[in-house]
Structure formats: C-alpha cells, structure tokens
Design a protein around this motif. Structure first.
Motif, PDB file in Angstrom:
ATOM      1  N   PRO A 142       0.824  -1.207   0.000  1.00  0.00           N
ATOM      2  CA  PRO A 142       0.000   0.000   0.000  1.00  0.00           C
ATOM      3  C   PRO A 142       0.861   1.262   0.000  1.00  0.00           C
ATOM      4  O   PRO A 142       1.895   1.330   0.663  1.00  0.00           O
ATOM      5  CB  PRO A 142      -0.794  -0.117   1.306  1.00  0.00           C
ATOM      6  CG  PRO A 142      -0.815  -1.574   1.616  1.00  0.00           C
ATOM      7  CD  PRO A 142       0.512  -2.096   1.139  1.00  0.00           C
ATOM      8  N   ASP A 143       0.418   2.246  -0.744  1.00  0.00           N
ATOM      9  CA  ASP A 143       1.093   3.535  -0.719  1.00  0.00           C
ATOM     10  C   ASP A 143       0.693   4.284   0.545  1.00  0.00           C
ATOM     11  O   ASP A 143      -0.289   3.953   1.213  1.00  0.00           O
ATOM     12  CB  ASP A 143       0.694   4.357  -1.952  1.00  0.00           C
ATOM     13  CG  ASP A 143       1.114   3.675  -3.252  1.00  0.00           C
ATOM     14  OD1 ASP A 143       2.194   3.056  -3.271  1.00  0.00           O
ATOM     15  OD2 ASP A 143       0.347   3.772  -4.237  1.00  0.00           O
ATOM     16  N   GLY A 144       1.441   5.312   0.871  1.00  0.00           N
ATOM     17  CA  GLY A 144       1.070   6.169   1.991  1.00  0.00           C
ATOM     18  C   GLY A 144       1.409   5.585   3.348  1.00  0.00           C
ATOM     19  O   GLY A 144       2.181   4.628   3.480  1.00  0.00           O
ATOM     20  N   TYR A 145       0.791   6.170   4.357  1.00  0.00           N
ATOM     21  CA  TYR A 145       1.104   5.877   5.759  1.00  0.00           C
ATOM     22  C   TYR A 145       0.024   4.973   6.336  1.00  0.00           C
ATOM     23  O   TYR A 145      -1.157   5.331   6.370  1.00  0.00           O
ATOM     24  CB  TYR A 145       1.165   7.187   6.547  1.00  0.00           C
ATOM     25  CG  TYR A 145       1.845   7.093   7.891  1.00  0.00           C
ATOM     26  CD1 TYR A 145       3.185   7.421   8.032  1.00  0.00           C
ATOM     27  CD2 TYR A 145       1.144   6.702   9.032  1.00  0.00           C
ATOM     28  CE1 TYR A 145       3.828   7.359   9.274  1.00  0.00           C
ATOM     29  CE2 TYR A 145       1.774   6.629  10.269  1.00  0.00           C
ATOM     30  CZ  TYR A 145       3.116   6.955  10.382  1.00  0.00           C
ATOM     31  OH  TYR A 145       3.737   6.893  11.604  1.00  0.00           O
ATOM     32  N   TYR A 146       0.407   3.794   6.794  1.00  0.00           N
ATOM     33  CA  TYR A 146      -0.531   2.863   7.408  1.00  0.00           C
ATOM     34  C   TYR A 146       0.219   2.021   8.418  1.00  0.00           C
ATOM     35  O   TYR A 146       1.461   1.948   8.400  1.00  0.00           O
ATOM     36  CB  TYR A 146      -1.194   1.962   6.365  1.00  0.00           C
ATOM     37  CG  TYR A 146      -0.240   0.968   5.732  1.00  0.00           C
ATOM     38  CD1 TYR A 146      -0.125  -0.335   6.209  1.00  0.00           C
ATOM     39  CD2 TYR A 146       0.562   1.335   4.644  1.00  0.00           C
ATOM     40  CE1 TYR A 146       0.759  -1.244   5.639  1.00  0.00           C
ATOM     41  CE2 TYR A 146       1.449   0.432   4.068  1.00  0.00           C
ATOM     42  CZ  TYR A 146       1.542  -0.850   4.564  1.00  0.00           C
ATOM     43  OH  TYR A 146       2.428  -1.744   4.004  1.00  0.00           O
ATOM     44  N   THR A 147      -0.500   1.400   9.329  1.00  0.00           N
ATOM     45  CA  THR A 147       0.143   0.541  10.327  1.00  0.00           C
ATOM     46  C   THR A 147      -0.561  -0.808  10.394  1.00  0.00           C
ATOM     47  O   THR A 147      -1.739  -0.940  10.020  1.00  0.00           O
ATOM     48  CB  THR A 147       0.124   1.173  11.738  1.00  0.00           C
ATOM     49  OG1 THR A 147      -1.236   1.326  12.168  1.00  0.00           O
ATOM     50  CG2 THR A 147       0.821   2.527  11.729  1.00  0.00           C
ATOM     51  N   ILE A 148       0.170  -1.793  10.854  1.00  0.00           N
ATOM     52  CA  ILE A 148      -0.354  -3.121  11.146  1.00  0.00           C
ATOM     53  C   ILE A 148      -0.172  -3.353  12.636  1.00  0.00           C
ATOM     54  O   ILE A 148       0.919  -3.142  13.178  1.00  0.00           O
ATOM     55  CB  ILE A 148       0.376  -4.199  10.335  1.00  0.00           C
ATOM     56  CG1 ILE A 148       0.045  -4.045   8.847  1.00  0.00           C
ATOM     57  CG2 ILE A 148       0.027  -5.599  10.831  1.00  0.00           C
ATOM     58  CD1 ILE A 148       0.846  -4.950   7.946  1.00  0.00           C
ATOM     59  N   GLU A 149      -1.210  -3.761  13.296  1.00  0.00           N
ATOM     60  CA  GLU A 149      -1.166  -3.883  14.756  1.00  0.00           C
ATOM     61  C   GLU A 149      -0.096  -4.882  15.199  1.00  0.00           C
ATOM     62  O   GLU A 149      -0.062  -6.026  14.736  1.00  0.00           O
ATOM     63  CB  GLU A 149      -2.527  -4.304  15.294  1.00  0.00           C
ATOM     64  CG  GLU A 149      -2.577  -4.358  16.807  1.00  0.00           C
ATOM     65  CD  GLU A 149      -3.959  -4.706  17.340  1.00  0.00           C
ATOM     66  OE1 GLU A 149      -4.082  -4.893  18.568  1.00  0.00           O
ATOM     67  OE2 GLU A 149      -4.905  -4.791  16.527  1.00  0.00           O
ATOM     68  N   ILE A 150       0.759  -4.435  16.086  1.00  0.00           N
ATOM     69  CA  ILE A 150       1.767  -5.317  16.666  1.00  0.00           C
ATOM     70  C   ILE A 150       1.070  -6.350  17.556  1.00  0.00           C
ATOM     71  O   ILE A 150       0.224  -5.996  18.379  1.00  0.00           O
ATOM     72  CB  ILE A 150       2.801  -4.509  17.465  1.00  0.00           C
ATOM     73  CG1 ILE A 150       3.608  -3.611  16.522  1.00  0.00           C
ATOM     74  CG2 ILE A 150       3.727  -5.423  18.260  1.00  0.00           C
ATOM     75  CD1 ILE A 150       4.552  -2.656  17.228  1.00  0.00           C
ATOM     76  N   GLY A 151       1.430  -7.615  17.361  1.00  0.00           N
ATOM     77  CA  GLY A 151       0.834  -8.675  18.163  1.00  0.00           C
ATOM     78  C   GLY A 151      -0.246  -9.466  17.456  1.00  0.00           C
ATOM     79  O   GLY A 151      -0.853 -10.364  18.053  1.00  0.00           O
ATOM     80  N   LYS A 152      -0.491  -9.151  16.175  1.00  0.00           N
ATOM     81  CA  LYS A 152      -1.535  -9.859  15.422  1.00  0.00           C
ATOM     82  C   LYS A 152      -0.905 -10.715  14.320  1.00  0.00           C
ATOM     83  O   LYS A 152      -0.161 -10.208  13.476  1.00  0.00           O
ATOM     84  CB  LYS A 152      -2.521  -8.867  14.800  1.00  0.00           C
ATOM     85  CG  LYS A 152      -3.348  -8.109  15.824  1.00  0.00           C
ATOM     86  CD  LYS A 152      -4.231  -9.056  16.632  1.00  0.00           C
ATOM     87  CE  LYS A 152      -5.068  -8.297  17.650  1.00  0.00           C
ATOM     88  NZ  LYS A 152      -5.889  -9.233  18.485  1.00  0.00           N
ATOM     89  N   ALA A 153      -1.221 -12.000  14.333  1.00  0.00           N
ATOM     90  CA  ALA A 153      -0.710 -12.931  13.325  1.00  0.00           C
ATOM     91  C   ALA A 153      -1.545 -12.837  12.059  1.00  0.00           C
ATOM     92  O   ALA A 153      -2.619 -12.234  12.026  1.00  0.00           O
ATOM     93  CB  ALA A 153      -0.724 -14.349  13.874  1.00  0.00           C
TER      94      ALA A 153
END
Length: 658
Positions: free
Chosen positions: A520-531
C-alpha cells in the motif's frame, strides 16, 4: 580551602549553605535509621555534597541532570520533598518507582532528573541523546551527567564522550573522583595521572577542580554551562573528593588507610564553607543552631510521614499492566493504491513515510547518511531530511542505543539501525536493562525502534547471519516484530514508530531483494501482536515467522495432498496466542518452524503454550523444527545443512504418521 565568592551576595551564600546543610543532616539521620534497623541499605555521600549541590545550583531548572547513587544533594537541591524521597527508598506507593526499584534508580520529568541503573556507565550516553534533542530543537540548554572514577574504566565512558565530541553536544561530564571504586583504589583503576587528562584524547576541554569547595564547583559549572549553551560542545570535569563512608554502609571502610580519613576530614565541604561564612559575617553559631534545629524537625516529620504510609499491596494485574506504556494501537488503515515493491524497498518506504510524518524522528546508524547504509535502505535520505536527522554514528552500539533513549527522554523519537543484528550484542545492556525496564520502573515511555538486519542465506558466517530474536523475546518491556512480506514490513515498521515502547524490529537480509509484492502507498500501520493466516488448512498447522514463512509456503506448494494451515506470527512479543490456539484446535497437529537454533529458540515458548492450553485438541505431539544447535557457518553447504528448512520434510513426515 580558599573560597572566592565572586559576584555572589550574602543572601546567595547563605542559601548555598542551607542547600549544603540539608543533605548532610538527612544523611546523618539515615545512618541512625540504619543502625536502628528501620532501613536496610544506604549509599552515603558524606564528604562529597559540595559537588552535587554546587553543580545543581549552577544548572537551570529546566536542564537535565543525570546523577549517581551518592548524589542526594542533586535531588534535594532540586527541591524534591524528603517525604517522597523516603517513600522511594522504603518502597512505598508514593515513591517514584512504586516499590519496583531502589534508592536513586529513577527519573522524574517534573524535576528534570534521570537516575542511574546499577551498571553505572550507560547513563553517560543518555546525556548525549538529551543534549542532542536540545540542539535539534534549538534550545540553548546544557546537560550535566555524573560518573565515578571507577566507571571511567567502562566502555560506555569512552563511547559517550567520543560521540559527544564528534557531535559537539553540550554535555558536562562530571567525574567524582573519591579514590575508591568500592574497595579498589585508583592506582588499580587507571594509569593516567589525572582522569581529566583523558579529555585530550577526545578533543574536548577538561578541568580539574576541588570537589569539596562548593563555590569552586558552582562557579566552574556555571561558567562552562553558560558557554556551551551558546557554543555547543562537551567538557570533562574531574572533581577531587573523598568518600568518608563505605561504598554502602555494609561494606565498611577497613580497606582505606586511616591517614586518608584524617587528611580529608580537614577538607570537609560543610565545615570549611561554614567557617568561611562565619569569617565573612554571613553566619554565626546561633544561626547555625537555629537552622539545624528547624531542619532536624522537618526531617523527623517528613520521614515519619513516609514511614506511616501503608505498604504496597502486591497485585499481579497491576504489575503486568505496567510493563508497557499504554497507547492506542488501533491500526491506521491503508489507502486504495498499491505499488509493487521489494521487501527492502518497502522498509525504505516505511522509513521515509515515518520521517515525513514525524518531524521529531531521528535515524542513527553506521554509514546510513551519504552512503545510504550497508544495504542502501536510507539512500537519498540525507538529501531530503538533512544530516541532523539522518546521523552517521561512530562504531559504538551501546552509546547510540543510549543516545536514542536520551532523545526519547527529551521529546524525540529515534530509530537505530544495527548494521547487522549480530552487532547488537555490543549494546545489549542498553537494550535489555535501560530501554526495556524504564516504563515499568518509573513510567517513562521510551520511543525507540532498533532495526535488526538478521538471518542467513548469504554465506556471511557466524557474525553476520544470526537471527537472535530469542535474546529479546524473554525481556519484559521490549516489543519484537519480524515481518515476512513487504506490506507487513512497512506496516509493522510504522506501527513500531507509533508505539511509545521500545521495539526491536527484525528484517531478514535474504528477503531484501528476493521477494516482491503489492505494498500500500502512503502511511498505514499493522497492529503489533496480530498474526496472519497465510493459507487455511485442516490437517496440520505450521506456526512460523520471518524467512521460515516462505519455507512453509514452499513445502505446502510441493505437498498439495496435505491440508496445511500456515500462521505467520509477524510479532513475537507480544505474540498472537489466540490465532495459534484457534489453528491448533482446528487441525490437531502442529509444527513450529523457525530459522533460529532449536534449543531455546522462540518456538520453545510456543510449544509450551500449546501443550499447556491446547492439549485436549492435539492428535500428535507438538513438533519443533529449528536450525542446528551450532553457530551458523559460512560455507553454503554447511549453511544449508544448518538451516531448519533442511529438516522440515523429515519433521512433517514424522508428525503426519501419528
């Protein structure tokens, strides 16, 4: 002892006396309490008070001071109530560490004091980071950090002074030379004539002063601090003094010849300053008696207040909840546009996005500026963000991790690039004892990410190929992530930057240029601790992370007759227990696969958890597949044999026979 008042009026001289008298009387009371058995331990600074008091008086109230365990005068001169200090020493809830740490092992942003950890030397680098934050923010501040003559033998001393000199940081490094590191005399600690002579080797100014003369200490620190606020640079000060008590009271002083006590008793900082004020007409015996009487009364009242506070009632829930600083970890969603990127480019893209989003973010590491880093991940960053925020560092991992913590203490975010994950061993103490424990100890967030290029597959041998995540997954206070795909690499990196806790971010070197995917372009996050579930199945679960995810995918593709579910943990601390349990309960069989060595690899923790929580759903023993219990070799044949991948088929065959 010769005192020079310079421009100080009588009221100021008297105020200095009160600041010097107060910690001495507190110390004398502490020794009484120790003999009475009302306290258990005490590190006395009797005979050294002029250094702590004089230097603290010289600093501005909004400037940071990093003292040691014998510097009661720093805390009292900053006007911390004795009742709260006593609550800290007694492990009361109103203390600064809620009973979790001892004596002066704490910090307080309210009073701009950052206390030590028992390893002594590491706090010197924190001062570097604090000062760097001031410089970057345009604040004309100085930072004062204490150390003892013994700690000057530590590598942290060298690293911190060298970094401060190279970066022109406004830090005053103050050595309290009291003659002994516990029982070891100075002639067994160093061979230079004076410790201040070491300043020459770092290209910095050095001063040696009488540490028992409060006015000499005050004027020296005042003048130097005023100068370096305007012309940032470090200075080294050696304060000659003497420890009139033991290292701590239980150790005694029998190892010190009596003539030293006789000599230094004549140089007592309080007695000499008191006689000087009497000679100047500022003080008389009636005033002294009155001050001492009032101080004794206040000491008794404040100490009893602390003693009468209730003891802490231990709570498992409270303790576990205070390991990490809470924050809103809700994922920042990505947009609808994607670009094909290699794993390495996704990491670079994430770093660039973070630097644009957070103007208080600083990246530090060896060769990361114009050169772009060993793997060229930060290539072009200097042109966009400048060398102030993209900083080449000397080869000194401990000081740079410490400086990153100092930046975080003073309002910045920091990313440290380990050139190779293997090299973090040279900064291990800062990671596991300073970064990891700070929130739990005194509720200070440490906004630091350590990037760890890790793993084998490139024939780089034992010191450039380790995947050493298990060094950190068992350390409370650290978060550990290990992405296997480009999109996860970017999203987890940005999540790590958003997190106010220290995050160890593993990135696999083999994957850098060997895999590509839509990111993905831009600013995004993936939650730490999620498989993430890579593929669903109902016969066997492979729980894995990092490069090993791709091994699992290759195996599954080659064995379509087996219904395999692949779980990519992505995060190892915290790790997604719910996802693992759900998969195991679904399939009844599980292999835990990782590149790290088998014994005590992170898979051991997962296996134990499954055995404890999913036993009733298992149709076969939990199987682990890890690499050989040897250092990782260089030769390609030996390295392939080392890797867990070479045994995955064997382990799967064994499991499926149950």
């Amino acid at each position: 002892m010769i005192f020079d008042r310079k421009n100080l009026d009588n009221d100021t001289l008297l105020a200095f006396y009160k600041k010097l008298l107060w910690p001495r009387l507190v110390e004398e009371k502490m020794l009484i309490l120790l003999r009475q058995g009302r306290i258990g331990k005490w590190f006395s600074g009797i005979g050294q008070e002029a250094i702590a008091v004089g230097s603290t008086l010289a600093m501005h109230p909004d400037e940071y001071i990093l003292p040691m365990h014998r510097n009661l005068g720093v805390f009292t001169t900053r006007d911390i109530p004795l009742s709260r200090l006593m609550a800290q020493w007694q492990g009361k809830a109103s203390g600064f560490t809620k009973g979790r740490d001892r004596s002066f092992h704490f910090g307080t942003q309210q009073y701009k004091i950052i206390g030590m950890i028992s390893h002594l030397g590491p706090q010197l680098a924190l001062a570097d980071g604090i000062a760097l934050a001031d410089v970057l923010a345009g604040r004309n501040n100085a930072t004062l950090v204490f150390t003892g003559e013994g700690a000057t033998s530590e590598g942290d001393f060298h690293e911190a002074l060298n970094v401060a000199a190279v970066w022109d940081l406004p830090v005053i490094f103050l050595i309290e030379n009291n003659g002994y590191g516990l029982s070891t005399p100075t002639n067994e600690q160093y061979r230079c004539t004076h410790l201040v002579d070491k300043a020459i080797g770092y290209g910095m100014e050095g001063r040696r002063i009488d540490g028992n003369n409060i006015l000499e200490v005050y004027h020296t620190i005042s003048e130097l601090a005023a100068d370096i606020r305007q012309r940032p640079r470090p200075v080294l000060i050696e304060c000659d003094t003497f420890r009139m008590r033991g290292h701590e009271e239980a150790s005694g002083t029998k190892y010190v010849p009596q003539h030293f006590f006789d000599e230094w008793k004549q140089k007592d900082p309080l007695d000499n300053y008191e006689q000087y004020l009497i000679s100047e007409g500022v003080l008389n015996q009636n005033m002294i008696a009155g001050l001492k009487g009032n101080f004794w009364l206040s000491i008794e009242q404040q100490l009893e207040q602390a003693f009468n506070e209730p003891d802490i009632i231990p709570s498992v829930e409270t303790e576990l909840a205070d390991v990490y600083k809470p924050h809103d970890a809700s994922p920042i969603p990505h947009g609808n546009t994607f670009t094909q990127k290699r794993y390495i480019d996704a990491i670079s893209d994430g770093l660039r996005a973070a630097m644009r989003e957070h103007d208080n973010l600083v990246i530090m590491g060896q060769d990361i500026a114009e050169y772009g880093g060993a793997f060229k991940i930060t290539q072009g960053f200097v042109e966009e963000f400048g060398k102030a925020r993209v900083r080449n560092t000397p080869i000194c991992e401990s000081a740079i991790v410490g400086a990153a913590m100092g930046l975080a203490l003073n309002g910045y975010k920091a990313i440290v690039e380990m050139q190779f994950a293997d090299f973090v061993s040279s900064g291990f103490n800062q990671v596991v004892n300073n970064l990891a424990k700070t929130w739990y100890r005194w509720q200070q967030g440490v906004d630091v990410v350590i990037r760890m290029p890790a793993g084998g597959g490139t024939g780089a041998g034992p010191f450039h190929s380790q995947t050493n995540e298990a060094w950190f997954t068992k350390t409370p206070g650290l978060k550990v992530v290990y992405p296997a795909f480009p999109a996860d690499a970017k999203g987890l990196l940005l999540a790590a930057v958003e997190d106010p806790n220290p995050v160890v971010y593993f990135e696999h070197k083999y994957l850098y240029r060997n895999i590509s995917a839509e990111v993905p372009d831009g600013y995004y996050t993936i939650e730490i601790g999620k498989a993430a579930t890579i593929q669903s199945g109902n016969e066997v679960s492979i729980i894995t992370y990092g490069w090993a995810v791709h091994w699992a995918m290759e195996y599954a593709a080659a064995h379509p007759d087996i219904s395999i579910e692949i779980i990519d943990l992505r995060s190892l601390q915290p790790w997604d227990k719910e996802a693992v349990e759900a998969s195991v309960k679904k399939t009844g069989r599980v292999v835990i696969l990782h590149e790290d060595t088998l014994t005590n690899g992170f898979g051991s923790e997962i296996a134990a958890h499954i055995a404890e929580h999913c036993f009733a759903w298992l149709d076969a023993p939990v199987m682990r597949c890890g690499s050989l219990d040897t250092p990782i070799p260089m030769h390609i044949g030996l390295e392939n044999q080392f890797m867990a991948k070479s045994r995955l088929g064997e382990v799967m065959d064994k499991l499926m026979k149950y």
